[in-house]
Scaffold this active site. Structure first.
Site, PDB file in Angstrom:
ATOM      1  N   LYS A  13      62.669 -80.255  -8.889  1.00 46.57           N
ATOM      2  CA  LYS A  13      62.044 -79.432  -7.843  1.00 46.57           C
ATOM      3  C   LYS A  13      60.921 -80.192  -7.126  1.00 46.57           C
ATOM      4  CE  LYS A  13      60.919 -76.006 -10.659  1.00 46.57           C
ATOM      5  NZ  LYS A  13      61.424 -76.532 -11.960  1.00 46.57           N
ATOM      6  N   ARG A  88      58.027 -67.276 -10.724  1.00 47.58           N
ATOM      7  CA  ARG A  88      58.512 -67.638 -12.047  1.00 47.58           C
ATOM      8  C   ARG A  88      59.034 -66.425 -12.806  1.00 47.58           C
ATOM      9  NH1 ARG A  88      56.746 -72.977 -12.495  1.00 47.58           N
ATOM     10  NH2 ARG A  88      56.647 -73.718 -14.602  1.00 47.58           N
ATOM     11  N   ARG A 122      59.802 -88.797 -18.346  1.00 49.01           N
ATOM     12  CA  ARG A 122      58.959 -88.616 -17.151  1.00 49.01           C
ATOM     13  C   ARG A 122      57.540 -89.115 -17.390  1.00 49.01           C
ATOM     14  NH1 ARG A 122      58.680 -82.946 -13.974  1.00 49.01           N
ATOM     15  NH2 ARG A 122      57.521 -82.111 -15.756  1.00 49.01           N
ATOM     16  N   ARG A 155      52.824 -86.032 -19.159  1.00 51.73           N
ATOM     17  CA  ARG A 155      52.233 -84.697 -19.083  1.00 51.73           C
ATOM     18  C   ARG A 155      52.199 -84.100 -20.480  1.00 51.73           C
ATOM     19  NH1 ARG A 155      54.960 -81.104 -14.358  1.00 51.73           N
ATOM     20  NH2 ARG A 155      54.769 -79.527 -15.976  1.00 51.73           N
ATOM     21  N   ARG A 166      59.113 -74.214 -22.877  1.00 52.32           N
ATOM     22  CA  ARG A 166      59.203 -73.994 -21.421  1.00 52.32           C
ATOM     23  C   ARG A 166      60.619 -73.587 -21.029  1.00 52.32           C
ATOM     24  NH1 ARG A 166      57.276 -79.501 -19.402  1.00 52.32           N
ATOM     25  NH2 ARG A 166      57.551 -78.705 -17.291  1.00 52.32           N
TER      26      ARG A 166
HETATM   27  P1  AMP Z   1      55.266 -76.741 -13.509  1.00 53.40           P
HETATM   28  O1  AMP Z   1      54.511 -77.941 -13.050  1.00 53.40           O
HETATM   29  O2  AMP Z   1      55.835 -75.934 -12.371  1.00 53.40           O
HETATM   30  O3  AMP Z   1      56.289 -77.057 -14.566  1.00 53.40           O
HETATM   31  O4  AMP Z   1      54.188 -75.770 -14.197  1.00 53.40           O
HETATM   32  C1  AMP Z   1      53.449 -76.182 -15.335  1.00 53.40           C
HETATM   33  C2  AMP Z   1      52.840 -74.977 -16.032  1.00 53.40           C
HETATM   34  O5  AMP Z   1      51.960 -74.287 -15.139  1.00 53.40           O
HETATM   35  C3  AMP Z   1      53.845 -73.908 -16.470  1.00 53.40           C
HETATM   36  O6  AMP Z   1      54.427 -74.211 -17.722  1.00 53.40           O
HETATM   37  C4  AMP Z   1      52.946 -72.680 -16.526  1.00 53.40           C
HETATM   38  O7  AMP Z   1      52.125 -72.673 -17.680  1.00 53.40           O
HETATM   39  C5  AMP Z   1      52.045 -72.882 -15.323  1.00 53.40           C
HETATM   40  N1  AMP Z   1      52.636 -72.285 -14.095  1.00 53.40           N
HETATM   41  C6  AMP Z   1      53.063 -72.926 -12.978  1.00 53.40           C
HETATM   42  N2  AMP Z   1      53.538 -72.071 -12.057  1.00 53.40           N
HETATM   43  C7  AMP Z   1      53.420 -70.839 -12.608  1.00 53.40           C
HETATM   44  C8  AMP Z   1      53.751 -69.526 -12.168  1.00 53.40           C
HETATM   45  N3  AMP Z   1      54.330 -69.303 -10.967  1.00 53.40           N
HETATM   46  N4  AMP Z   1      53.487 -68.485 -13.000  1.00 53.40           N
HETATM   47  C9  AMP Z   1      52.907 -68.675 -14.210  1.00 53.40           C
HETATM   48  N5  AMP Z   1      52.580 -69.877 -14.693  1.00 53.40           N
HETATM   49  C10 AMP Z   1      52.824 -70.972 -13.906  1.00 53.40           C
END
Ligand code: AMP
Length: 207
Positions: A13, A88, A122, A155, A166
Site C-alpha cells: 500500500k 481499518r 522490510r 520497524r 497485525r
Molecule cells: P501501518 O503503517 O498502516 O501498518 O500502521 C501501523 C500501526 O499504526 C497499526 O498496526 C496500528 O496500530 C496503527 N494504525 C494505523 N492506521 C490505523 C487506523 N486507521 N486505525 C487504527 N490504528 C491504526
C-alpha cells in the site's frame, strides 16, 4: 476523489500509494506514518498511540478518525488524496462515508505467506521514510538509505510475533470493509504479486 488503499500489512500500500500520489498529483496520507512520527516525537498523540502500535493492535477510532478528518479538510487535500491505512474497520469506514466525498477503494491482494516474507525483509529509513526490501529492492550500500544516508532500521512492529497479531487484526477488523466497498460498487481488486512496476500498471489499468 479519495482513493483508499486496502490490503494486508506488507501488501504494498505504501509503495503503490507513493507512485499513485506522484502520478495523480495528490497527497498520500498514511495514518501509520503520522502515528509513528508522533510516537518518535513523544507528543501527547504519540503517548496515547504507542502501546497499541507496539502490540500490533489498532489505535482508538476517535484518535485516527480525528487525524483523517483534519487532513481531509486541509488545503493540501482539496483535490483529493490517497488514504493508506485508513479506514481499518467498519466504524472508520462509516465515519469517512459521512463526510460525503467521492470514494474509490483499491484492494491490493497478496497471499498471507508472501506478506510475512516481505515484512521480515522490510527495512525503513527513520529519517526520510524510504522503504527497502533486503531481497527485492535492497539499498545500494548495505544498511544505509540511498536517499539520505541514514542507517536503516526494522520497524518494531515488523517483528514476526507482532506481524502475526497485525494479520489477525486485519482479518477480523479490516477485511470486512473490502466487502463493504464491493457492495457500494467502488472497489477495484488488483493482484499484488510481482514487481512494483507490474502492480502499479495493473492499478492504472483497473482505474
Ligand atoms: P501501518 O503503517 O498502516 O501498518 O500502521 C501501523 C500501526 O499504526 C497499526 O498496526 C496500528 O496500530 C496503527 N494504525 C494505523 N492506521 C490505523 C487506523 N486507521 N486505525 C487504527 N490504528 C491504526
Amino acid at each position: 476523489m479519495i482513493y483508499i488503499l486496502l490490503g494486508l500489512p506488507g501488501a504494498g500500500k505504501g509503495t503503490q500509494g507513493e507512485l499513485l500520489s506522484k502520478k495523480l498529483g495528490i497527497p498520500r496520507i498514511s495514518t501509520g506514518d503520522i502515528l509513528r512520527d508522533a510516537v518518535r516525537r513523544e507528543t501527547p498523540l504519540g503517548k496515547k498511540a504507542r502501546e497499541a502500535m507496539e502490540r500490533g493492535e489498532l489505535v482508538s477510532d476517535e484518535i485516527v478518525i480525528g487525524i483523517v478528518e483534519e487532513k481531509l479538510k486541509s488545503e493540501d487535500c482539496s483535490h483529493g488524496c490517497i488514504l493508506d491505512g485508513f479506514p481499518r474497520n467498519l466504524k472508520q469506514a462509516r465515519a469517512l462515508e459521512e463526510l460525503g466525498l467521492p470514494l474509490r477503494a483499491i484492494y491490493i491482494k497478496v497471499p498471507e505467506e508472501e506478506v510475512i516474507k516481505r515484512l521480515s525483509a522490510r527495512r525503513v529509513c527513520p529519517n526520510c521514510g524510504a522503504v527497502y526490501n533486503l531481497i527485492t529492492s535492497p539499498p545500494k550500500r548495505e544498511g544505509i538509505c540511498d536517499r539520505c544516508g541514514t542507517p536503516l532500521i526494522q520497524r518494531e512492529d515488523d517483528r514476526e510475533e507482532v506481524v502475526r497479531e497485525r494479520i489477525k487484526v486485519y482479518k477480523k477488523q479490516t477485511e470486512p470493509i473490502v466487502d463493504y466497498y464491493c457492495r457500494r460498487n467502488v472497489l477495484i481488486e488488483v493482484n499484488g504479486q510481482g514487481s512494483v512496476e507490474e502492480v502499479f500498471s495493473r492499478i492504472m489499468e483497473a482505474m
